[in-house]
Scaffold this motif. Structure first.
Motif, short mmCIF file in Angstrom:
data_model
loop_
_atom_site.label_atom_id
_atom_site.label_comp_id
_atom_site.label_asym_id
_atom_site.label_seq_id
_atom_site.Cartn_x
_atom_site.Cartn_y
_atom_site.Cartn_z
N ASN A 38 0.82 -1.11 -0.14
CA ASN A 38 -0.01 0.12 -0.06
C ASN A 38 0.94 1.20 -0.03
O ASN A 38 0.44 2.22 0.55
CB ASN A 38 -0.94 -0.14 0.97
N ILE A 39 1.93 1.35 -0.89
CA ILE A 39 2.78 2.33 -0.83
C ILE A 39 2.48 3.19 -2.28
O ILE A 39 2.36 2.35 -3.19
CB ILE A 39 4.17 2.17 -0.60
N SER A 40 2.44 4.24 -2.40
CA SER A 40 2.30 5.16 -3.56
C SER A 40 3.56 4.82 -4.74
O SER A 40 4.77 4.63 -4.19
CB SER A 40 2.18 6.60 -3.45
N PRO A 41 3.39 4.61 -5.78
CA PRO A 41 4.44 4.31 -6.75
C PRO A 41 5.22 5.64 -7.24
O PRO A 41 4.59 6.70 -6.97
CB PRO A 41 3.73 3.97 -8.04
N PRO A 42 6.50 5.39 -7.54
CA PRO A 42 7.29 6.41 -8.06
C PRO A 42 6.53 7.07 -9.28
O PRO A 42 6.04 6.32 -10.13
CB PRO A 42 8.48 6.09 -8.27
N LEU A 43 6.62 8.29 -9.33
CA LEU A 43 5.97 8.99 -10.72
C LEU A 43 7.07 10.01 -11.24
O LEU A 43 7.61 10.70 -10.47
CB LEU A 43 4.72 9.62 -10.50
N GLU A 44 7.08 10.15 -12.63
CA GLU A 44 7.98 11.31 -13.04
C GLU A 44 7.15 11.89 -14.01
O GLU A 44 6.45 11.07 -15.00
CB GLU A 44 9.39 10.54 -13.83
N TRP A 45 7.42 13.34 -14.52
CA TRP A 45 6.77 13.69 -15.48
C TRP A 45 7.64 14.93 -16.08
O TRP A 45 8.46 15.27 -15.54
CB TRP A 45 5.52 14.57 -15.13
N LYS A 46 7.29 15.23 -17.41
CA LYS A 46 8.27 16.20 -18.06
C LYS A 46 7.17 16.98 -19.15
O LYS A 46 6.18 16.52 -19.43
CB LYS A 46 9.33 15.65 -18.73
N GLY A 47 7.61 17.90 -19.48
CA GLY A 47 6.93 18.80 -20.72
C GLY A 47 5.82 19.44 -20.43
O GLY A 47 5.20 19.91 -21.25
N ALA A 48 5.72 20.01 -19.11
CA ALA A 48 4.47 20.62 -18.75
C ALA A 48 4.56 22.37 -19.47
O ALA A 48 5.54 22.79 -19.98
CB ALA A 48 4.40 20.83 -17.28
N PRO A 49 3.44 22.88 -19.84
CA PRO A 49 3.62 23.97 -20.27
C PRO A 49 4.26 24.91 -19.55
O PRO A 49 4.19 24.96 -18.25
CB PRO A 49 1.85 24.46 -20.19
N GLN A 50 4.93 26.01 -19.99
CA GLN A 50 5.80 26.93 -19.42
C GLN A 50 4.96 28.02 -18.33
O GLN A 50 5.54 28.18 -17.18
CB GLN A 50 6.50 27.82 -20.26
#
Length: 169
Positions: A38-50
């Motif tokens: 019941n632990i949250s998974p690692p998450l990564e993101w990129k490319g969000a609007p400026q």
């Protein structure tokens, strides 16, 4: 993993689920006969609007009987300079200090792992990240679902998502 993005480069992923659409056991519930961590998974993101000033995240079970899906995690006010969450961020005190966890459909203020009814087909879990035009949503942890959704939809610049499955059948 499926990626649904409204901005050409805005992407969300979990390194622990690369190459698979199945949620690993670590991220599954530790209740209702399930033996995950019941632990949250690692998450990564990129490319969000400026012009992004913050992010919000939801994880929703689309196959749950609740209209609109079952919310497993609702996280808002993630600062714009943050581009990842480590494994266990929800329950290990690893969230950015500005971020708030909003009550999920388990009536808890943290990540709740998958736990579909044992005889159901595998359920689909949609991980959605929203790039927002405000630094903070005008809500608190105890906000009702409709308050969160209204504040969210009034501030969306872009969103991206992927879907993963979990079930015993």
């Amino acid at each position: 993993m499926n990626n649904d993005s409204t901005a050409n480069e805005f992407t969300l992923r979990s390194p622990s689920m690369e190459g698979s659409e199945v949620i690993p056991e670590n991220y599954v519930s530790d209740t209702s006969g399930y033996h995950g961590k019941n632990i949250s998974p690692p998450l990564e993101w990129k490319g969000a609007p400026q012009e992004t000033k913050s992010f919000a995240l939801t994880i929703t079970d689309l196959d749950a009987s609740l209209n609109g899906g079952w919310r497993h995690w609702i996280l808002a006010n993630i600062p714009a300079n943050i581009h990842s969450l480590p494994e266990g961020a929800s329950t290990k005190g690893l969230l950015p200090k500005e971020a708030i966890e909003i009550e999920n459909d388990f009536e808890e203020f943290h990540y709740g792992g998958p736990c579909p009814p044992k005889k159901d087909k595998p359920h689909r879990y949609v991980f959605t990240l929203y790039a927002l035009k405000s630094e903070k949503l005008n809500i608190g942890p105890e906000s009702e679902r409709i308050e969160f959704e209204t504040a969210l939809h009034n501030n969306i610049l872009a969103k991206t998502s992927f879907t993963a499955k979990y079930g015993l059948n």
